[in-house]
Write an enzyme that holds these catalytic residues in place. Structure first.
Site, PDB file in Angstrom:
ATOM      1  CG  MET A  94      -1.949  -1.143   1.167  1.00 25.29           C
ATOM      2  SD  MET A  94      -2.910  -1.165  -0.380  1.00 25.29           S
ATOM      3  CE  MET A  94      -4.021  -2.538  -0.040  1.00 25.29           C
ATOM      4  CB  ILE A  96       2.805   5.594  -4.022  1.00 23.12           C
ATOM      5  CG1 ILE A  96       1.309   5.236  -4.094  1.00 23.12           C
ATOM      6  CG2 ILE A  96       3.327   6.023  -5.384  1.00 23.12           C
ATOM      7  CD1 ILE A  96       0.395   6.416  -4.385  1.00 23.12           C
ATOM      8  CG  HIS A 113      -5.396  -1.195  -9.321  1.00 23.89           C
ATOM      9  ND1 HIS A 113      -5.153  -0.416  -8.198  1.00 23.89           N
ATOM     10  CD2 HIS A 113      -6.565  -0.753  -9.836  1.00 23.89           C
ATOM     11  CE1 HIS A 113      -6.130   0.461  -8.067  1.00 23.89           C
ATOM     12  NE2 HIS A 113      -6.989   0.284  -9.052  1.00 23.89           N
ATOM     13  CD  GLU A 152       0.841   7.711 -15.328  1.00 25.78           C
ATOM     14  OE1 GLU A 152      -0.381   7.798 -15.470  1.00 25.78           O
ATOM     15  OE2 GLU A 152       1.647   7.519 -16.269  1.00 25.78           O
TER      16      GLU A 152
HETATM   17  C1  GAR Z   1      -6.027  -6.693  -3.053  1.00 24.07           C
HETATM   18  O1  GAR Z   1      -7.353  -6.549  -3.507  1.00 24.07           O
HETATM   19  C2  GAR Z   1      -5.097  -5.871  -3.919  1.00 24.07           C
HETATM   20  O2  GAR Z   1      -5.445  -5.866  -5.265  1.00 24.07           O
HETATM   21  C3  GAR Z   1      -5.267  -4.500  -3.327  1.00 24.07           C
HETATM   22  O3  GAR Z   1      -5.388  -4.714  -1.938  1.00 24.07           O
HETATM   23  C4  GAR Z   1      -5.853  -6.037  -1.678  1.00 24.07           C
HETATM   24  C5  GAR Z   1      -4.804  -6.732  -0.838  1.00 24.07           C
HETATM   25  O4  GAR Z   1      -5.121  -8.025  -0.560  1.00 24.07           O
HETATM   26  N1  GAR Z   1      -4.167  -3.672  -3.676  1.00 24.07           N
HETATM   27  C6  GAR Z   1      -4.278  -2.368  -3.869  1.00 24.07           C
HETATM   28  O5  GAR Z   1      -5.312  -1.764  -3.739  1.00 24.07           O
HETATM   29  C7  GAR Z   1      -2.975  -1.669  -4.252  1.00 24.07           C
HETATM   30  N2  GAR Z   1      -3.255  -0.413  -4.857  1.00 24.07           N
HETATM   31  P1  GAR Z   1      -4.094  -9.108  -0.039  1.00 24.07           P
HETATM   32  O6  GAR Z   1      -3.204  -8.456   1.017  1.00 24.07           O
HETATM   33  O7  GAR Z   1      -4.981 -10.149   0.594  1.00 24.07           O
HETATM   34  O8  GAR Z   1      -3.329  -9.634  -1.204  1.00 24.07           O
END
Ligand code: GAR
Length: 213
Positions: A94, A96, A113, A152
């Site tokens: 999470m 950037i 994503h 980006e």
């Molecule tokens: C997942 O849905 C992933 O795509 C999202 O957070 C969740 C994490 O799940 N990622 C983002 O939003 C990144 N921008 P996880 O920890 O169980 O894999």
């Protein structure tokens, strides 16, 4: 081709995408890749437990210990170099990271994503927020995208996408779960295998699968 690629996975939370990668590796579906280390940005990330249970080395680089994202990114870059990372996977990561990491690992980092980029992406679109916004807009289809990480946010070349139907009675939580199950956990290991097997070519900001000769 049998030069194994070290995959380092970056995670911040539950780590279900990490689990999908571990499961794919067990089935022999990560190509030339091997998960060699998991680095978490939070000390209580359950991803760390999943890694340990599977004998994978873990490290933490705690985001909240840093006031500055550039310094955090420099330390992350150095950790990735130390781990001899060939391929880096943001799996529910999470933060950037600063451009210095993208420069050091150009075309070697991928992110999953939880939406069909270019919809519902960019700064502020992460985790459940993405699904809240998709439901607010009333889209009938959402999904997931695996893309290269560039400076980006969510803007790098797209590798794989998969669409998932949105249902009338969806909540952010039910939509998140269906997108994970039907899209993220399938396309992330596939994209990582393609990258580890050097099957992805980038031309003019787009990706193409290399043709076998
Ligand atoms: C997942 O849905 C992933 O795509 C999202 O957070 C969740 C994490 O799940 N990622 C983002 O939003 C990144 N921008 P996880 O920890 O169980 O894999």
């Amino acid at each position: 081709m049998n030069n194994t690629k070290n995959i380092v996975v970056l995670a911040s939370g539950g780590g279900t995408n990490l689990q999908a990668l571990i499961d794919a590796q067990k089935r022999g579906e990560l190509g030339n890749g091997k998960i060699t280390c998991v680095i978490a940005s939070k000390a209580d990330a359950y991803a760390l437990t999943r890694a340990k249970e599977n004998g994978i080395k873990t490290r933490t680089l705690i985001r909240k210990d840093y006031s500055d994202v550039v310094k955090y990114s420099e330390d992350m870059r150095d950790a990735l170099i130390e781990e001899k990372a060939d391929v880096i996977v943001y799996a529910g990561f999470m933060t950037i990271l600063d451009k210095c990491v993208c420069d050091a690992f150009e075309n070697k980092m991928v992110n999953v994503h939880p939406a069909l980029i270019p919809s519902f992406c960019g700064k502020g679109y992460y985790g459940l927020h993405v699904h809240e916004e998709a439901l607010k807009k009333g889209v009938k289809v959402s999904g997931a995208t695996v893309h290269f990480v560039t400076a980006e946010c969510d803007g790098g070349p797209i590798i794989l996408q998969k669409a998932v139907e949105v249902l009338d009675d969806d909540t952010p939580e039910t939509l998140q779960k269906r997108i994970m199950e039907q899209a993220e956990w399938k396309i992330l290991p596939k994209a990582v295998a393609l990258l580890c097997d050097e099957k992805i070519e980038i031309r003019n900001g787009k990706t193409f699968l290399k043709q076998e000769v």
